[in-house]
Motif scaffolding. Sequence first.
Motif, PDB file in Angstrom:
ATOM      1  N   UNK A 193     -14.246  11.251   6.928  1.00  0.00           N
ATOM      2  CA  UNK A 193     -13.258  11.883   7.213  1.00  0.00           C
ATOM      3  C   UNK A 193     -13.278  13.510   7.061  1.00  0.00           C
ATOM      4  N   UNK A 239     -13.308  16.314   9.726  1.00  0.00           N
ATOM      5  CA  UNK A 239     -12.643  17.552   9.898  1.00  0.00           C
ATOM      6  C   UNK A 239     -13.570  18.583  10.120  1.00  0.00           C
ATOM      7  N   UNK A 284       2.809  15.042  11.650  1.00  0.00           N
ATOM      8  CA  UNK A 284       1.443  15.224  11.847  1.00  0.00           C
ATOM      9  C   UNK A 284       0.970  16.720  11.913  1.00  0.00           C
ATOM     10  N   UNK A 319      -6.353   9.847   8.108  1.00  0.00           N
ATOM     11  CA  UNK A 319      -5.852  10.340   6.619  1.00  0.00           C
ATOM     12  C   UNK A 319      -5.016   9.103   6.134  1.00  0.00           C
ATOM     13  N   UNK A 320      -4.031   8.960   6.866  1.00  0.00           N
ATOM     14  CA  UNK A 320      -2.844   8.015   6.510  1.00  0.00           C
ATOM     15  C   UNK A 320      -3.624   6.707   6.196  1.00  0.00           C
ATOM     16  N   UNK A 321      -4.260   6.129   7.152  1.00  0.00           N
ATOM     17  CA  UNK A 321      -5.189   4.907   6.880  1.00  0.00           C
ATOM     18  C   UNK A 321      -5.884   4.992   5.573  1.00  0.00           C
ATOM     19  N   UNK A 333      -6.933   3.857  -0.193  1.00  0.00           N
ATOM     20  CA  UNK A 333      -7.001   4.179  -1.445  1.00  0.00           C
ATOM     21  C   UNK A 333      -5.943   3.725  -2.378  1.00  0.00           C
ATOM     22  N   UNK A 358       2.017   7.504  -6.219  1.00  0.00           N
ATOM     23  CA  UNK A 358       0.754   8.399  -6.376  1.00  0.00           C
ATOM     24  C   UNK A 358       1.279   9.746  -6.018  1.00  0.00           C
ATOM     25  N   UNK A 403      -6.761  12.722  13.476  1.00  0.00           N
ATOM     26  CA  UNK A 403      -7.363  13.189  12.053  1.00  0.00           C
ATOM     27  C   UNK A 403      -6.192  12.796  11.152  1.00  0.00           C
ATOM     28  N   UNK A 404      -5.005  13.035  11.577  1.00  0.00           N
ATOM     29  CA  UNK A 404      -3.757  12.880  10.347  1.00  0.00           C
ATOM     30  C   UNK A 404      -3.669  11.460  10.095  1.00  0.00           C
ATOM     31  N   UNK A 405      -3.954  10.671  11.331  1.00  0.00           N
ATOM     32  CA  UNK A 405      -3.847   9.171  11.297  1.00  0.00           C
ATOM     33  C   UNK A 405      -4.848   8.548  10.298  1.00  0.00           C
ATOM     34  N   UNK A 451      -6.781  22.957   9.715  1.00  0.00           N
ATOM     35  CA  UNK A 451      -6.827  22.994  10.989  1.00  0.00           C
ATOM     36  C   UNK A 451      -6.091  24.315  11.605  1.00  0.00           C
ATOM     37  N   UNK A 455      -5.515   6.913   3.019  1.00  0.00           N
ATOM     38  CA  UNK A 455      -4.661   7.039   1.804  1.00  0.00           C
ATOM     39  C   UNK A 455      -4.060   5.487   1.494  1.00  0.00           C
ATOM     40  N   UNK A 456      -3.692   4.832   2.481  1.00  0.00           N
ATOM     41  CA  UNK A 456      -3.306   3.627   2.068  1.00  0.00           C
ATOM     42  C   UNK A 456      -4.613   2.815   1.857  1.00  0.00           C
ATOM     43  N   UNK A 482      -5.506  19.631   6.315  1.00  0.00           N
ATOM     44  CA  UNK A 482      -6.926  19.407   6.970  1.00  0.00           C
ATOM     45  C   UNK A 482      -7.416  20.919   7.189  1.00  0.00           C
ATOM     46  N   UNK A 505      -4.079  15.107  15.426  1.00  0.00           N
ATOM     47  CA  UNK A 505      -2.980  13.994  15.149  1.00  0.00           C
ATOM     48  C   UNK A 505      -3.667  12.568  14.820  1.00  0.00           C
ATOM     49  N   UNK A 535       0.689  -1.122   0.216  1.00  0.00           N
ATOM     50  CA  UNK A 535       0.072   0.069  -0.032  1.00  0.00           C
ATOM     51  C   UNK A 535       0.806   1.217   0.068  1.00  0.00           C
ATOM     52  N   UNK A 574       3.108  12.059   4.945  1.00  0.00           N
ATOM     53  CA  UNK A 574       2.374  10.764   5.213  1.00  0.00           C
ATOM     54  C   UNK A 574       3.473   9.837   4.789  1.00  0.00           C
ATOM     55  N   UNK A 625       1.067   4.447  -2.575  1.00  0.00           N
ATOM     56  CA  UNK A 625       0.732   5.554  -2.124  1.00  0.00           C
ATOM     57  C   UNK A 625       2.180   6.809  -2.610  1.00  0.00           C
ATOM     58  N   UNK A 662       0.865  17.940   8.195  1.00  0.00           N
ATOM     59  CA  UNK A 662      -0.283  17.689   7.870  1.00  0.00           C
ATOM     60  C   UNK A 662      -1.828  18.267   8.196  1.00  0.00           C
TER      61      UNK A 662
END
Lengths: 399, 379
Positions: free
Chosen positions: B250, B254, A389, B281-283, B288, A301, B277-279, A399, B285-286, A397, B275, A294, A320, A298, A392
Amino acid sequence: MDLRYSPEEQEFRGEVREFFRSVLPREIRDKVALGRLPSRDDIVRWQRILNARGWAVTQWAPEWGGTGWDTVRQYIFREEMYLADAPEPLSTNVTLVGPVVIAFGNEQQKRHFLPRIANVDMFFCQGFSEPEAGSDLAALRTRAVRDGDQYIVTGQKLWTSYAHQADWMFCLVRTDESARKQDGISYLLIDMASKGVTVKPVMTLDGGHHVNEVFLNDVQVPVTNRIGEENRGWHYAKFLLGNERILTGRIGLSKSRLRRARDLAARVPAGGSTLAASHAFREKAAALEVELKALEITTLRVLDEVRRQTGTAQDPKISILKIKGSELAQATAELLLEVAGPHALPRQEDWASGADVACIGPEWAATAAPNYLYLRAATIFGGSSEIQRNIVAKNILGI
Amino acid sequence: MDFSLNKEQTMIKDAVERLMHRHYTFAQRDTYARGAAGWSEAMWQRYSEVGLLGLFDSDVGGPVEAMIVMEAFGHSLVLEPFLAAVLLCGRAVQRAGGGSHAELLQDIAAGRLLMAFAHTEPSSRYELSRVATRATCKDRRWILSGAKSAIMHGDCARRLLVSARVAGEPADPSGIGLFLIDAGSAGVRRTGYTTQDGLRAADLVLDRVEVVAADVLGPPGAMFPLIQELADVAIAATAAEAVGAMQALHDMTVAYLKTRRQFGVAIGTFQALQHRCVDMLVELEQARSMALYAAMMASEPDARSRSAAMSAVKVQITKSSRYVAQQAIQLHGGIGMTTEYAASHYFLRLMAMQARFGDGAHHLNALASIDGREVLPAA
């Protein structure tokens, strides 16, 4: 959409594989295969072999020696390099300082430094972190005061990899105390042989000598060794860190470690059979292979997006790759440690560091612990996972 | 290697997303779900009009097209029987039916015929070759007896594609056939119900159901490879659907973190939540990446390679969707637990998907049973 490698890409892979097979010196390959550290001489020798083929600085602009390969070929090249048990080209030179000189150096600097960086006639280390500037790198305090056509540099760097082997250091220094902290930093190239430079080893968890403290005491640095404009160094460094993070995924290396764990598990007795026959081991290995697959996609990509949209390494999605890639590097090293079992117990950092000493116990197991231990730093260096993190969260996000 | 969509694929993507945007808000979906069928006949006709119901046909679209549609459907939690009727049954009939079933295919593509794939049984769990339903041949007719369970959209299907054993022991891959039966045939007892995620399903008891020779798909006894292919198609489709659902969840999370205020500030200003929320996103993307891998490997002719790849896909999708869904509820707090808010419905869909076509543990076990330095096929 077609995610398969094209026949041309596969042919390219074959060419690269054959090249590594035919030119990688056996003693270097054996060291890397066993997880031992290549020596400075090994690194220099290997990079010169690559450079002679025109493959030492594949990602640089073609006019400075790059190959002009697209991202997929770059990726294939790296993957084959790891699978061949070849050392990486010296990352401080190739990935870190070279691209900054190309992007921000003047013509004279480019002509002087780039060929020497590519051929490791100059062996570089990175002088960024300081005792009070780790994750908050912009808080660095090493000072450079202008004195005619020189800077007088004073301060202390920490966690400086390769400083004990390097001839040169690219260094972030404070040139303006009054500006916002990010806007008062400059990027200097410092000759390690300069008067006032002292290197002290810092021994790490694994017992190895990877990092150092570097003391700079009234070191004279010619202004001509400043890359780019004064006080713009932070922005150059940020550019550079993106470069570093694309590659810190090091999927090929994790793949090769996983392959090694499976090979070795077949030799390790467990429960009347071998560890490789144990379902618990096999599930763990399979789960890692899935995550690596995976992450490989990624990565491709993200590389594809970087190429299409911005052409720079500033894409926050790169973070990431760093987060996940470093975790998988640690997880594969942990699996190897488990395979080594009690054979991992003898503390023999000299052997792991490549010294010519006898190995206690089986050689295949002797680096499992040092590699596992050293890689605890993978989620810390190059911008810790927590910093990634933050990046990102802020950029993706919003935020 | 190329990640871009071609012109036709971009058109399909636009068409589906436009349909979803106009006709599949959360409130509209709720209306469809509350109807007698549990989904929207009007939507089904719209899918037919834009050509989606013909996507079983490899001349119309391949795995990438299926991925595009399923991702958009996952994003809106679509209720209609697209996977069951089109991607699975349409494909099965096309691959095995020969010329004699051309009319069936036309009816499926036109939205006139609903079919369902009746394969799993009360005691088969995720084992594809465990088929206890029996088919015996008598006077050029086949007689089917047994039980089928959790048939996706089996409640409304007019025709059912039923797997049954013509020879061998309950777990033999050989000796399995595929039969078309009318849902109203004598001896068919059907119990329809709603699943956790708002879809409809049915259990089936077959008591000496007669099937004429014309309704036998392919050579009886040799249909396991096709069943395996259908399961792989389903995993690829489910992966894309999960990615769409995770993306929506997700985004929702957010947005919530930015607007929900506690202690005088938006809760998104808290690093612990950022953090997490970022994790997520990582999951995502993996996942996807693995949905893309699934679309690529779905047309792999070597069944072992293809199934290994799909197992890897399901392992990642299960892991990712569990994490994303659980954390989405956690970050929403109490509101995430309520059925009036969309997040809970995404959670349910992602949970239900895990129990269809093999869960993560099942597929990890399958991968762990493969020998080799790598268990996945080389790219």
